[in-house]
Design an enzyme around this catalytic site. Structure first.
Site, short mmCIF file in Angstrom:
data_model
loop_
_atom_site.label_atom_id
_atom_site.label_comp_id
_atom_site.label_asym_id
_atom_site.label_seq_id
_atom_site.Cartn_x
_atom_site.Cartn_y
_atom_site.Cartn_z
N HIS A 139 27.69 45.44 27.24
CA HIS A 139 28.01 46.87 27.11
C HIS A 139 27.10 47.70 28.03
O HIS A 139 26.41 48.61 27.61
CB HIS A 139 27.86 47.34 25.66
CG HIS A 139 28.64 48.60 25.37
ND1 HIS A 139 29.16 48.88 24.14
CD2 HIS A 139 28.99 49.64 26.17
CE1 HIS A 139 29.80 50.05 24.17
NE2 HIS A 139 29.71 50.52 25.40
N GLU A 151 28.84 44.31 18.13
CA GLU A 151 27.78 44.20 19.13
C GLU A 151 26.42 44.24 18.47
O GLU A 151 26.22 44.98 17.50
CB GLU A 151 27.91 45.34 20.15
CG GLU A 151 29.24 45.30 20.92
CD GLU A 151 29.40 46.45 21.90
OE1 GLU A 151 28.48 47.30 22.01
OE2 GLU A 151 30.45 46.51 22.56
N ARG A 183 36.60 49.83 25.09
CA ARG A 183 36.19 49.54 23.72
C ARG A 183 36.81 48.23 23.28
O ARG A 183 37.99 47.96 23.52
CB ARG A 183 36.63 50.68 22.76
CG ARG A 183 35.86 51.97 22.92
CD ARG A 183 34.41 51.82 22.49
NE ARG A 183 33.62 53.03 22.71
CZ ARG A 183 32.89 53.29 23.78
NH1 ARG A 183 32.86 52.41 24.78
NH2 ARG A 183 32.20 54.41 23.87
#
Length: 303
Positions: A276, A257, A228
């Site tokens: 991601h 993001e 994270r």
């Protein structure tokens, strides 16, 4: 009870079609993008929401009176919603663990190798007409420090040992079953040539890698984060990359993001970025989607 998959992309749409069975609950699949403020409109009348990685602001969920369950496709729901606040609204948030440990571990190693040999930078150089063979770092014999020895961390350790790395780890809680040496975090940071973050985000771990801890790392260390973004103080990370204190970083996760194209991290040559996607393999996605559908089955009372 009515269910919608609110943010299905083309890849997951194909996966959903493969794993959804005739006897499963009906799930409306939305593949159209929408503004975040349109969330109440999209969720109107639905009791259950399957959420890939859309933000679920509490003030918008409060405008969705029918919604009682969110099935988040992954473990890190807290990065996208305030789970306790949603619980207070009567919305239960379901997460899915363990579906992609191998996929994330392989991506972690891929970023590590890319950083060590400056593959991304040489790729950019070569495409731009610049021929610069860059000297890299050999990982065999180097020390890997794994921060967080859960399922993903153990897989990273297994693969890293296979390429000849010495592996040490730190975990927030005791791990009697650990098959690698456990050390204090400060010791790990001081010893590791490569640091890999593989722990969950919570109030105790948010910002755990701050300027003070970065200063404890070896000069020129490689930092990998597939966990994270908020585990790391972003300003301290950028400063350390610019100064060379952190030699290279491989990042799959970020504070916000998608990462803006003009973000400082996107402008640094010693950073390898991915979107991601560490958990995005067909095998992991199929397991993830099947488990999400099974959660919906349980919620609606199907065996």
């Amino acid at each position: 009870m009515k269910t919608i998959f609110i943010d299905c992309n083309d890849q997951l749409d194909a996966v959903f079609a493969r794993v959804h069975r005739a006897g499963d609950p009906a799930i409306v699949v939305n593949t159209q993008t929408f503004e975040r403020t349109a969330l109440p409109r999209v969720l109107a009348g639905y009791d259950i929401c399957v959420d890939d990685h859309s933000y679920m602001p509490t003030e918008l969920v409060a405008q969705c009176p029918a919604l009682k369950h969110i099935v988040f496709l992954g473990t890190g729901a807290s990065s996208y919603m305030d789970v306790p606040s949603l619980n207070a609204l009567g919305v239960t948030v379901h997460t899915i663990k363990g579906y992609g440990d191998v996929a994330v571990a392989e991506h972690t190693i891929a970023l590590m190798l890319s950083c060590a040999r400056e593959l991304s930078r040489m790729d950019r150089d070569t495409r731009g007409g610049l021929w610069v063979p860059r000297e890299g770092t050999q990982l065999n014999g180097k020390t890997l420090g794994i921060v967080g020895l859960g399922g993903i961390g153990r897989e990273v350790a297994r693969i890293a040992r296979g390429i000849g790395m010495e592996v040490i780890a730190w975990n927030r809680t005791s791990r009697p079953d650990a098959d690698v040496p456990l050390v204090e975090l400060d010791t790990l940071l001081a010893r590791a040539d490569v640091v890999s973050l593989n722990l969950a985000l919570n109030d105790e771990t948010r910002g755990i890698i701050d300027a003070k801890r970065i200063a404890q790392m070896k000069p020129g260390v490689i930092l990998i984060n597939t966990a994270r973004g908020a585990l790391v103080d972003e300003a301290a990370l950028i400063a350390a990359l610019r100064s060379g204190r952190i030699g290279r970083a491989g990042l799959d996760v970020f504070h916000a993001e998608p990462l803006a194209k003009d973000h400082p991290l996107a402008r640094l040559d010693n950073v390898t970025l991915s979107s991601h996607a560490a958990f995005r393999t067909l095998e992991a996605s199929m397991t993830l989607m099947r488990r999400a559908i099974d959660i919906v089955r349980r919620v609606v009372g199907m065996p």
